[in-house]
Write an enzyme that holds these catalytic residues in place. Structure first.
Site, PDB file in Angstrom:
ATOM      1  N   GLU A  96      12.416  -4.700  -4.573  1.00 42.65           N
ATOM      2  CA  GLU A  96      11.549  -4.879  -5.742  1.00 42.65           C
ATOM      3  C   GLU A  96      12.377  -4.906  -7.018  1.00 42.65           C
ATOM      4  O   GLU A  96      12.084  -5.653  -7.949  1.00 42.65           O
ATOM      5  CB  GLU A  96      10.524  -3.745  -5.817  1.00 42.65           C
ATOM      6  CG  GLU A  96       9.636  -3.817  -7.056  1.00 42.65           C
ATOM      7  CD  GLU A  96       8.712  -2.623  -7.204  1.00 42.65           C
ATOM      8  OE1 GLU A  96       7.661  -2.769  -7.842  1.00 42.65           O
ATOM      9  OE2 GLU A  96       9.040  -1.539  -6.684  1.00 42.65           O
ATOM     10  N   GLY A 146       0.824  -1.209   0.000  1.00 48.94           N
ATOM     11  CA  GLY A 146       0.000   0.000   0.000  1.00 48.94           C
ATOM     12  C   GLY A 146       0.851   1.249   0.000  1.00 48.94           C
ATOM     13  O   GLY A 146       0.981   1.918   1.035  1.00 48.94           O
TER      14      GLY A 146
END
Length: 378
Positions: A235, A118
């Protein structure tokens, strides 16, 4: 930069390739979203680079790169817990309390806990420092209100790593805190976002006075920006390797399409195919440089931004070229069309490549500043 596997890496690759050949066919269309993660965990292929103390195998980053490449080439299921395994888990390893590590890490590895992220918000675009979701302190922890968007797998997630503004009146990078939010908490609503392809991989998360216990703060209060940068660094670790391998699969599919259509001797087609091949090889060797930097420094360098930017361009170009090859038949879509509508779907899906995972505009700015040394534009 090392271009070949060590003997140990070659043995790992061979074993992985054999395992994928046996297990991918039975899981690809099984329809059970958590089944693939559980199979990987049982075989020892989750948490390859995590410290052994936290349930991982403690291997160098090159092994995760090998897994990313081979699984993409085998067209293995992506699995719904890629965010937990690749981003949230390593962040908890780095910044979590011993209690948080005990509570979350093993369930992430096994697929018991699926995580979403989020970070992005409707009005913030690619500017993570513009977060408006607020968390208000209470006697037992925090109450969170706001909206998040482009949250992959939120509709299947058990938990969310969320960035919120905990200091009233703070701006930009200050006053932010990372929270671990139970997606089954009262006040959490997940709304699917329908894409041009008809798929709904992404979601909007609406949070209305959501309770978050004090022990679900990840890292110190007010240092959420630093924690979030750890997440984003992970990531991009093997992201480019995966993208390049997937592009190689699409390139091979393109070659089959060229031959199926009888266009292999067309000079214009051959020239375009050759150019795409050159771009693919450039991405492949840049991926090796990325892994070399990761092994040397422990964190990805600016090469990861170069990879993502040029993969977006090349993937979009390949999809558009495939449709041009089909000519009038390109308007047909469905099981009776060429390749069962694969190229039409890829063309629509590829339009998001220059937005997701860092917009092309943001990536160009990073490359300009961190690679070329140009002055900041703002």
């Amino acid at each position: 930069m090392r271009l070949r596997d060590t003997p140990e890496e070659a043995a790992f690759r061979a074993g992985l390739r054999a395992w994928l050949a046996e297990h991918v066919p039975r899981h690809r269309d099984a329809g059970a979203p958590g089944g693939w993660t559980k199979a990987l965990h049982a075989a020892g292929y989750t948490g390859l680079t995590w410290p052994a103390a936290y349930g991982g195998r403690g291997l160098p980053p090159t092994y995760q790169g090998i897994y990313a490449e081979e699984s993409a080439l085998a067209e293995a299921p992506e699995g719904v817990n890629v965010i937990g395994l690749g981003m949230v888990g390593p962040t908890i390893v780095s910044h979590g309390t011993p209690e948080q590590q005990k509570r979350f890490l093993e369930p992430i590895l096994s697929g018991e806990y699926v995580f979403c992220q989020g970070f992005s918000e409707p009005d913030a675009g690619s500017d993570l420092a513009a977060v408006r979701t607020r968390a208000t302190a209470t006697a037992g922890g925090w109450r969170v209100t706001g909206e998040k968007v482009w949250s992959s797998y939120a509709h299947q997630a058990d938990w969310c790593l969320l960035l919120a503004r905990t200091q009233p009146g703070s701006t930009a990078h200050t006053g932010l805190t990372c929270l671990l939010v139970d997606m089954r908490s009262p006040g959490v609503r997940v709304l699917p976002l329908r894409q041009a392809t008809g798929d709904s991989d992404f979601n909007q998360i609406v949070l209305t006075d959501v309770p978050v216990p004090r022990d679900c703060v990840l890292g110190p209060v007010g240092e959420g920006w630093r924690i979030a940068m750890t997440t984003l660094a992970h990531e991009r670790g093997t992201f480019g390797i995966t993208l390049t391998a997937r592009l190689a699969v699409e390139f091979d599919r393109l070659l089959r399409t060229v031959h199926d259509l009888g266009l292999a001797d067309d000079p214009a087609v051959r020239a375009e195919v050759a150019e795409l091949h050159v771009q693919l090889q450039g991405l492949r060797w840049t991926g090796h440089r990325t892994m070399a930097a990761l092994a040397r420094t422990g964190k990805p360098g600016p090469e990861s931004s170069i990879l993502k930017l040029h993969w977006s361009i090349t993937n979009q170009r390949l999809a558009a070229f495939a449709l041009r090859l089909l000519g009038p038949a390109a308007v047909l879509h469905g099981p009776d069309s060429h390749a069962a509508g694969h190229w039409q779907h890829l063309r629509l899906r590829s339009r998001a490549n220059s937005i997701e995972g860092g917009t092309s505009e943001i990536l160009r700015g990073i490359i300009a500043e961190r690679v070329l040394g140009l002055p900041r534009t703002r």
